[in-house]
Enzyme design. Structure first.
Site, short mmCIF file in Angstrom:
data_model
loop_
_atom_site.label_atom_id
_atom_site.label_comp_id
_atom_site.label_asym_id
_atom_site.label_seq_id
_atom_site.Cartn_x
_atom_site.Cartn_y
_atom_site.Cartn_z
N SER A 470 -16.75 -36.29 -28.99
CA SER A 470 -16.48 -37.09 -30.17
C SER A 470 -15.70 -38.33 -29.77
O SER A 470 -15.06 -38.38 -28.73
CB SER A 470 -15.70 -36.27 -31.20
OG SER A 470 -14.40 -36.02 -30.71
N GLU A 472 -13.03 -39.57 -31.16
CA GLU A 472 -11.57 -39.38 -31.16
C GLU A 472 -11.12 -38.78 -29.83
O GLU A 472 -10.16 -39.25 -29.21
CB GLU A 472 -11.16 -38.47 -32.31
CG GLU A 472 -9.64 -38.25 -32.36
CD GLU A 472 -9.25 -37.18 -33.35
OE1 GLU A 472 -8.05 -36.88 -33.42
OE2 GLU A 472 -10.14 -36.64 -34.04
N GLU A 473 -11.79 -37.71 -29.39
CA GLU A 473 -11.38 -37.05 -28.16
C GLU A 473 -11.57 -37.97 -26.96
O GLU A 473 -10.74 -38.03 -26.04
CB GLU A 473 -12.16 -35.75 -27.95
CG GLU A 473 -11.70 -34.60 -28.83
CD GLU A 473 -12.18 -34.75 -30.27
OE1 GLU A 473 -13.26 -35.31 -30.49
OE2 GLU A 473 -11.43 -34.32 -31.19
N GLN A 474 -12.68 -38.68 -26.93
CA GLN A 474 -12.93 -39.58 -25.81
C GLN A 474 -11.85 -40.66 -25.73
O GLN A 474 -11.32 -40.95 -24.65
CB GLN A 474 -14.31 -40.23 -25.96
CG GLN A 474 -15.47 -39.28 -25.72
CD GLN A 474 -16.81 -39.96 -25.91
OE1 GLN A 474 -16.88 -41.10 -26.37
NE2 GLN A 474 -17.89 -39.26 -25.54
#
EC number: 3.2.2.6
Length: 576
Positions: A470, A472-474
């Site tokens: 996702s 956000e995580e990246q």
């Protein structure tokens, strides 16, 4: 009370006896045979030399008895100090005796065979109990009455010695024979001087007189050209000696039997009644030749006095033609700093190792204690421009009711402890973002404003596909690892066995920094910050200088911040 004293006395007597049976002594294989004359008093010394500085004690035993020979002077056979006394000797005293030297660390023993002899028929002595001594023809020498130094009185004087030849009184004419204490000086030795010489004295013990007799077999040997004696030791050397200590100086000479070997100090010979210095003489025939002997004169110094450091002790050997000498100089001991340095280094090393081990075991507790105790005394840090202490990255729920334990931990337990009890400021997506904000911008902006990135891991998240896929995580992991260099903390809410399915970045973080495992439950109740999980998490967090917001603050799952409407905690914007 009287019975108790008797019992204690019996115990005190039994303990030494039991210890004697338990101890195993090393036996010296010496073949020592002593010949004693019947009905005469005799005193013999233990062949083993005790070291009184080490606390050595000497005990005599007869045959295989486990009972020591009595120290009672009224006993006919008794022990005084290290000496064995026969008062007087009887034929039935023949047998073997054990002399045992022991201290707290070792035990040595030697066997001594004692034979008590009666006089041969027609003689005043037994021919088995003779001591052979040799003198060169045409030379001068002396016969020494052996083993009589033990009979000196309180003034260190021997009883008067009478000399006999072949049981007849010897005329001391001061021409051929001179009597000096326990020595018979023989001038111009001749063949007719051969024979058995008897030295006899009387010794008084406890008010009764006893005879003491020694028989010397005087052997004349051919006249020969004297070889120069060789002093093997000392060799003009120095010896360290502690003041007040007891030491021995040995003068070891290879020469003729008639060579005189003695010690001198301060220009004078050692007096026989000197309170601190005493000489002891020994001689051993060389097995290779009968004409050479090892002559040993030992100077026993019972107490090293300060004046002994002023002048050297001189070993002298002389005969009619030759005079040789060598000296020993006593010096004060030089302080040995080596042992102190080694000991100090060992102590320092052990201390460092212990401190390192203690730090490794209690590192977390030590750091937290330091933060809590000393943070108020440290100068204020310059602002690092960060707004949040940690950005919380967690799997987003798929719908209402899903992952309730995860939501409880993220929105309730984590803020309650870190924010409520310790004053940390967290950014939790779904609580601290505003409605309508772009996910990418929120994540990018707030990760940069955070000092830590806390990633929460759970099982059964679709092969952990949410991590790294996702936006956000990246963005969060990229900013933390690459752009901002933020420290990342991994939290396991459930034990995860297989990390191979996770992104390489997560595997790298786990390998480098490890992971903190949750061990509590998810009950909505106040959490104790003293558990190992919370201590480990606080250890990974930055040092906190602010006061906690509230030590008992309870957060709901639908927090409202300021006056702006927040997204519900269990519902989040889709990623990407």
């Amino acid at each position: 009370m009287e019975n108790m004293k008797v019992l204690l006395g019996l115990i005190c007597l039994m303990v030494p006896l039991l210890s004697l049976e338990i101890d195993v002594c090393t036996e010296y294989p010496n073949q020592i045979v002593l010949f004693l004359s019947v009905n005469e008093i005799d005193i013999r010394k233990c062949p083993l030399t005790p070291n009184k500085m080490h606390g050595d004690t000497i005990i005599w035993y007869k045959n295989d008895s486990k009972t020591p020979i009595s120290a009672d002077r009224d006993s006919r056979i008794h022990q005084q100090n290290e000496h064995l006394w026969f008062v007087p000797a009887k034929v039935e005293d023949s047998g073997y005796y054990y002399c045992i030297v022991r201290n707290s660390t070792y035990c040595l023993k030697t066997k001594v065979t004692v034979t008590v002899l009666e006089n041969d028929p027609g003689l005043c002595y037994s021919t088995q109990a003779t001591f052979p001594q040799r003198l060169h023809i045409a030379g001068d020498g002396s016969l020494v009455c052996p083993y009589v130094s033990y009979f000196k009185d309180e003034n260190n004087e021997l009883p008067e010695v009478q000399w006999y030849k072949n049981c007849k009184p010897l005329l001391l004419d001061n021409v051929s024979f001179f009597g000096v204490k326990d020595k018979l000086l023989v001038r111009n030795v001749a063949e007719e001087h051969r024979g058995d010489y008897i030295c006899r004295m009387s010794y008084t013990f406890r008010g009764k007189q006893y005879p003491v007799t020694r028989v010397i077999q005087f052997i004349t040997i051919d006249e020969n050209k004297r070889d120069r004696p060789v002093i093997l030791s000392p060799r003009n050397e120095t010896i360290e000696a502690d003041p007040g200590s007891m030491i021995q100086l040995i003068c070891n000479v290879t020469g003729q039997f008639s060579d005189l070997v003695y010690w001198k100090w301060n220009g004078s010979e050692i007096e026989w009644n000197d309170p601190f210095l005493a000489e002891d003489y020994q001689f051993v025939e060389h097995p290779s030749t009968k004409r050479k002997y090892t002559l040993i004169t030992t100077l026993n110094i019972s107490e090293v006095k300060s004046q002994f450091y002023r002048y050297p002790f001189i070993c002298v050997v002389k005969n009619t033609n030759i005079f040789e000498s060598a000296h020993v100089q006593l010096i004060y001991p030089v302080p040995d700093f080596k042992n102190y340095l080694i000991g100090g280094f060992i102590i320092l090393t052990a201390t460092i190792v212990c401190c390192v081990c203690i730090y490794k075991v209690f590192k977390v507790d030590i750091v937290l204690w330091y933060r809590d105790s000393c943070s108020g005394f440290l100068p204020s840090k310059a602002s690092d421009g960060k707004t949040y202490d940690a950005y919380i990255l967690y799997p987003k729920t798929l719908g209402e009711g899903s992952f309730s334990d995860l939501d409880t931990f993220v929105f309730k337990l984590l803020p309650e402890v870190l924010e409520g009890q310790f004053g940390y400021k967290l950014f939790i997506y779904g609580r601290d973002d505003y409605v309508g904000e772009d996910t990418i911008e929120v994540t990018n902006e707030n990760v940069k404003k955070s000092r830590r990135l806390i990633i929460i891991l759970v099982r059964d998240m679709g092969g952990f596909s949410w991590l790294g896929q996702s936006s956000e995580e990246q963005i969060a992991i990229y900013n933390a690892l690459i752009q901002e260099g933020i420290k990342i903390v991994l939290l396991e809410l459930e034990k995860i066995q297989d990390y191979e399915k996770m992104p390489d970045s997560i595997q790298f973080i786990k390998q480098k920094h490890g992971v903190i495992c949750w061990s509590g439950d998810f009950q909505e109740r106040p959490q104790s910050a003293k558990t190992r999980f919370w201590k480990n998490l606080r250890y990974q967090m930055p040092a906190q200088r602010r006061s906690p917001l509230s030590k008992h603050r309870l957060l709901t799952l639908d927090p409202v911040r300021d006056t702006k409407e927040k997204l519900p905690a269990a519902t989040h914007l889709p990623l990407g």
